[in-house]
Design an enzyme around this catalytic site. Structure first.
Site, PDB file in Angstrom:
ATOM      1  N   SER A  83     -60.189  -3.031 -66.697  1.00  0.00           N
ATOM      2  CA  SER A  83     -61.341  -2.176 -66.420  1.00  0.00           C
ATOM      3  C   SER A  83     -62.266  -2.101 -67.618  1.00  0.00           C
ATOM      4  O   SER A  83     -63.406  -1.665 -67.480  1.00  0.00           O
ATOM      5  CB  SER A  83     -60.866  -0.752 -66.134  1.00  0.00           C
ATOM      6  OG  SER A  83     -59.968  -0.736 -65.070  1.00  0.00           O
ATOM      7  N   HIS A 118     -62.659  -8.277 -62.131  1.00  0.00           N
ATOM      8  CA  HIS A 118     -62.420  -6.840 -61.991  1.00  0.00           C
ATOM      9  C   HIS A 118     -62.634  -6.411 -60.541  1.00  0.00           C
ATOM     10  O   HIS A 118     -63.764  -6.193 -60.106  1.00  0.00           O
ATOM     11  CB  HIS A 118     -63.360  -6.100 -62.957  1.00  0.00           C
ATOM     12  CG  HIS A 118     -63.200  -4.616 -62.963  1.00  0.00           C
ATOM     13  ND1 HIS A 118     -64.222  -3.752 -63.267  1.00  0.00           N
ATOM     14  CD2 HIS A 118     -62.119  -3.836 -62.699  1.00  0.00           C
ATOM     15  CE1 HIS A 118     -63.786  -2.514 -63.185  1.00  0.00           C
ATOM     16  NE2 HIS A 118     -62.518  -2.536 -62.848  1.00  0.00           N
ATOM     17  N   ASN A 147     -67.440   0.577 -65.413  1.00  0.00           N
ATOM     18  CA  ASN A 147     -66.852   1.749 -66.063  1.00  0.00           C
ATOM     19  C   ASN A 147     -67.703   2.308 -67.194  1.00  0.00           C
ATOM     20  O   ASN A 147     -67.533   3.464 -67.581  1.00  0.00           O
ATOM     21  CB  ASN A 147     -65.435   1.431 -66.516  1.00  0.00           C
ATOM     22  CG  ASN A 147     -64.505   1.458 -65.317  1.00  0.00           C
ATOM     23  OD1 ASN A 147     -64.423   2.462 -64.619  1.00  0.00           O
ATOM     24  ND2 ASN A 147     -63.853   0.345 -65.026  1.00  0.00           N
TER      25      ASN A 147
HETATM   26  N1  LIG Z   1     -56.528   1.964 -60.676  1.00  0.00           N
HETATM   27  C1  LIG Z   1     -57.766   1.524 -60.440  1.00  0.00           C
HETATM   28  O1  LIG Z   1     -58.513   2.111 -59.641  1.00  0.00           O
HETATM   29  C2  LIG Z   1     -58.248   0.276 -61.122  1.00  0.00           C
HETATM   30  C3  LIG Z   1     -59.432  -0.320 -60.658  1.00  0.00           C
HETATM   31  C4  LIG Z   1     -59.863  -1.525 -61.226  1.00  0.00           C
HETATM   32  C5  LIG Z   1     -59.119  -2.088 -62.271  1.00  0.00           C
HETATM   33  N2  LIG Z   1     -57.980  -1.477 -62.710  1.00  0.00           N
HETATM   34  C6  LIG Z   1     -57.220  -2.151 -63.785  1.00  0.00           C
HETATM   35  O2  LIG Z   1     -56.161  -2.881 -63.171  1.00  0.00           O
HETATM   36  C7  LIG Z   1     -55.033  -2.933 -64.071  1.00  0.00           C
HETATM   37  C8  LIG Z   1     -53.831  -2.333 -63.386  1.00  0.00           C
HETATM   38  O3  LIG Z   1     -54.112  -0.988 -63.069  1.00  0.00           O
HETATM   39  P1  LIG Z   1     -53.286  -0.183 -61.974  1.00  0.00           P
HETATM   40  O4  LIG Z   1     -54.058   1.037 -61.662  1.00  0.00           O
HETATM   41  O5  LIG Z   1     -52.850  -1.121 -60.879  1.00  0.00           O
HETATM   42  O6  LIG Z   1     -52.002   0.229 -62.864  1.00  0.00           O
HETATM   43  P2  LIG Z   1     -50.582   0.755 -62.378  1.00  0.00           P
HETATM   44  O7  LIG Z   1     -50.088   1.655 -63.471  1.00  0.00           O
HETATM   45  O8  LIG Z   1     -50.638   1.271 -60.979  1.00  0.00           O
HETATM   46  O9  LIG Z   1     -49.691  -0.595 -62.350  1.00  0.00           O
HETATM   47  C9  LIG Z   1     -49.439  -1.360 -63.494  1.00  0.00           C
HETATM   48  C10 LIG Z   1     -48.235  -2.249 -63.177  1.00  0.00           C
HETATM   49  O10 LIG Z   1     -48.054  -3.195 -64.250  1.00  0.00           O
HETATM   50  C11 LIG Z   1     -46.650  -3.354 -64.436  1.00  0.00           C
HETATM   51  N3  LIG Z   1     -46.457  -3.899 -65.774  1.00  0.00           N
HETATM   52  C12 LIG Z   1     -46.645  -3.278 -66.956  1.00  0.00           C
HETATM   53  N4  LIG Z   1     -46.408  -4.155 -67.965  1.00  0.00           N
HETATM   54  C13 LIG Z   1     -46.086  -5.349 -67.393  1.00  0.00           C
HETATM   55  C14 LIG Z   1     -45.762  -6.637 -67.904  1.00  0.00           C
HETATM   56  N5  LIG Z   1     -45.719  -6.863 -69.212  1.00  0.00           N
HETATM   57  N6  LIG Z   1     -45.491  -7.629 -67.016  1.00  0.00           N
HETATM   58  C15 LIG Z   1     -45.532  -7.401 -65.682  1.00  0.00           C
HETATM   59  N7  LIG Z   1     -45.840  -6.194 -65.141  1.00  0.00           N
HETATM   60  C16 LIG Z   1     -46.120  -5.187 -65.999  1.00  0.00           C
HETATM   61  C17 LIG Z   1     -46.071  -1.953 -64.223  1.00  0.00           C
HETATM   62  O11 LIG Z   1     -44.690  -2.031 -63.917  1.00  0.00           O
HETATM   63  C18 LIG Z   1     -46.919  -1.467 -63.038  1.00  0.00           C
HETATM   64  O12 LIG Z   1     -46.329  -1.831 -61.793  1.00  0.00           O
HETATM   65  C19 LIG Z   1     -55.468  -2.194 -65.347  1.00  0.00           C
HETATM   66  O13 LIG Z   1     -55.959  -3.114 -66.268  1.00  0.00           O
HETATM   67  C20 LIG Z   1     -56.570  -1.265 -64.820  1.00  0.00           C
HETATM   68  O14 LIG Z   1     -57.485  -0.905 -65.817  1.00  0.00           O
HETATM   69  C21 LIG Z   1     -57.525  -0.322 -62.145  1.00  0.00           C
END
Ligand SMILES: NC(=O)c1ccc[n+]([C@@H]2O[C@H](COP(=O)([O-])OP(=O)(O)OC[C@H]3O[C@@H](n4cnc5c(N)ncnc54)[C@H](O)[C@@H]3O)[C@@H](O)[C@H]2O)c1
Length: 283
Positions: free
Chosen positions: A119, A140, A190
């Site tokens: 993000s 993204h 963002n």
């Molecule tokens: N939540 C949102 O609305 C949103 C929107 C756009 C982008 N993002 C981005 O997407 C990415 C993920 O966000 P999210 O909300 O899905 O997070 P989340 O916390 O829901 O999920 C993250 C996942 O990554 C896994 N993980 C952590 N370290 C790891 C590794 N080394 N190898 C494999 N798996 C690993 C965790 O077990 C978890 O299942 C982030 O970079 C976030 O900024 C999030």
């Protein structure tokens, strides 16, 4: 190279949606996470989401079964050795992502593009953790991925035109619209969204309004489809805090300082929808 198999790393809020849309578009998808419970949860989430498409008549039951057959899960990164394109969607932490990009670089074929769903974190920084910075870019996706049509595409300092073109082509194949942004903290989405959410957190902290009142004003008064506090709970308060920290550190402007109430809620494990409690509570 023809892209047939997509590797997705991270099966949280975003990773399962990303895996689903690629599988729906006909790609073979391998979804990897370090945590088996997250993979189990992702499988359930995808089942549920596809069931809704079937209920609404947007997908046949046969097509749903074909989507599910194209999707496989594993808790070991080695499972991605043979993929043609990677989307990383793990925790929003630069060091953890850089470590993963180094490992993906060692594991995958040298011609494979490694994209990040970050993000806010610098794509250039992630590219520098590999020997293929020309093949590292930001892809993204927006939450919820199966419904949102925008993908912000981020070009790092060394990302090649060819890699960007491949990503644009993939967006088209997914029925999504890719819009390019430069590699500055928070990119476009963002950089603009988070200061608004942060202001809503300050407004709660200072007692300007209850979460319900603040959301009602922004929905009814500004015609936003969702109030800022509902949206923050949906994104994940830990993710909001991580993004604000990147904006604050990377741009140096105090206007991005994360609200102390947000810090306190994250420290308490109140992460929004995914933990069952944030500005609202969830069953
Ligand atoms: N939540 C949102 O609305 C949103 C929107 C756009 C982008 N993002 C981005 O997407 C990415 C993920 O966000 P999210 O909300 O899905 O997070 P989340 O916390 O829901 O999920 C993250 C996942 O990554 C896994 N993980 C952590 N370290 C790891 C590794 N080394 N190898 C494999 N798996 C690993 C965790 O077990 C978890 O299942 C982030 O970079 C976030 O900024 C999030």
């Amino acid at each position: 190279m023809t892209i047939r198999t997509i590797g997705v790393v991270g099966a949280g809020t975003m990773g399962n949606g990303i895996a689903q849309v690629f599988a729906q578009a006909g790609y073979t998808v391998r979804l990897v996470d370090i945590a088996q419970p997250m993979l189990d949860r992702a499988a359930l989430g995808i089942d549920k989401s596809l069931a809704k498409f079937v209920e609404k008549g947007k997908l046949t039951a046969d097509a749903r079964d074909a989507v599910l057959a194209r999707l496989t899960f594993a808790n070991a990164l080695d499972y991605l050795a043979e993929v043609d394109f990677v989307v990383e969607a793990i925790v929003e932490n630069a060091e953890v992502k850089r470590d993963l990009f180094g490992r993906l670089d060692a594991l995958t074929r040298p011609d494979v593009i490694l994209s990040s769903n970050t993000s806010s974190i610098s794509i250039t920084l992630l590219g520098a953790a590999t020997r293929r910075p020309d093949k590292v870019l930001g892809m993204h996706f927006m939450n919820p991925v199966p419904l949102m049509t925008l993908v912000e595409l981020i070009r790092g300092q060394s990302t090649s035109d060819e890699s960007m073109q491949t990503a644009i082509g993939l967006c088209t194949a997914l029925g999504k619209n890719g819009v390019e942004a430069a590699d500055y903290p928070g990119f476009i989405a963002n950089r603009i969204l988070m200061p608004m959410l942060n202001e809503a957190f300050f407004a709660v902290m200072e007692g300007v309004g209850t979460p319900e009142a603040i959301d009602a004003v922004m929905k009814g008064g500004m015609n936003h489809p969702m109030g800022p506090l509902t949206l923050a709970d949906f994104i994940g308060l830990d993710v909001c805090l991580a993004i604000l920290n990147v904006l604050h550190e990377g741009l140096g402007d105090p206007k991005y300082r994360p609200c102390p109430l947000l810090r306190r809620m994250v420290a308490a494990g109140h992460l929004g929808r995914k933990s069952g409690r944030g500005f609202y509570t969830y069953a």
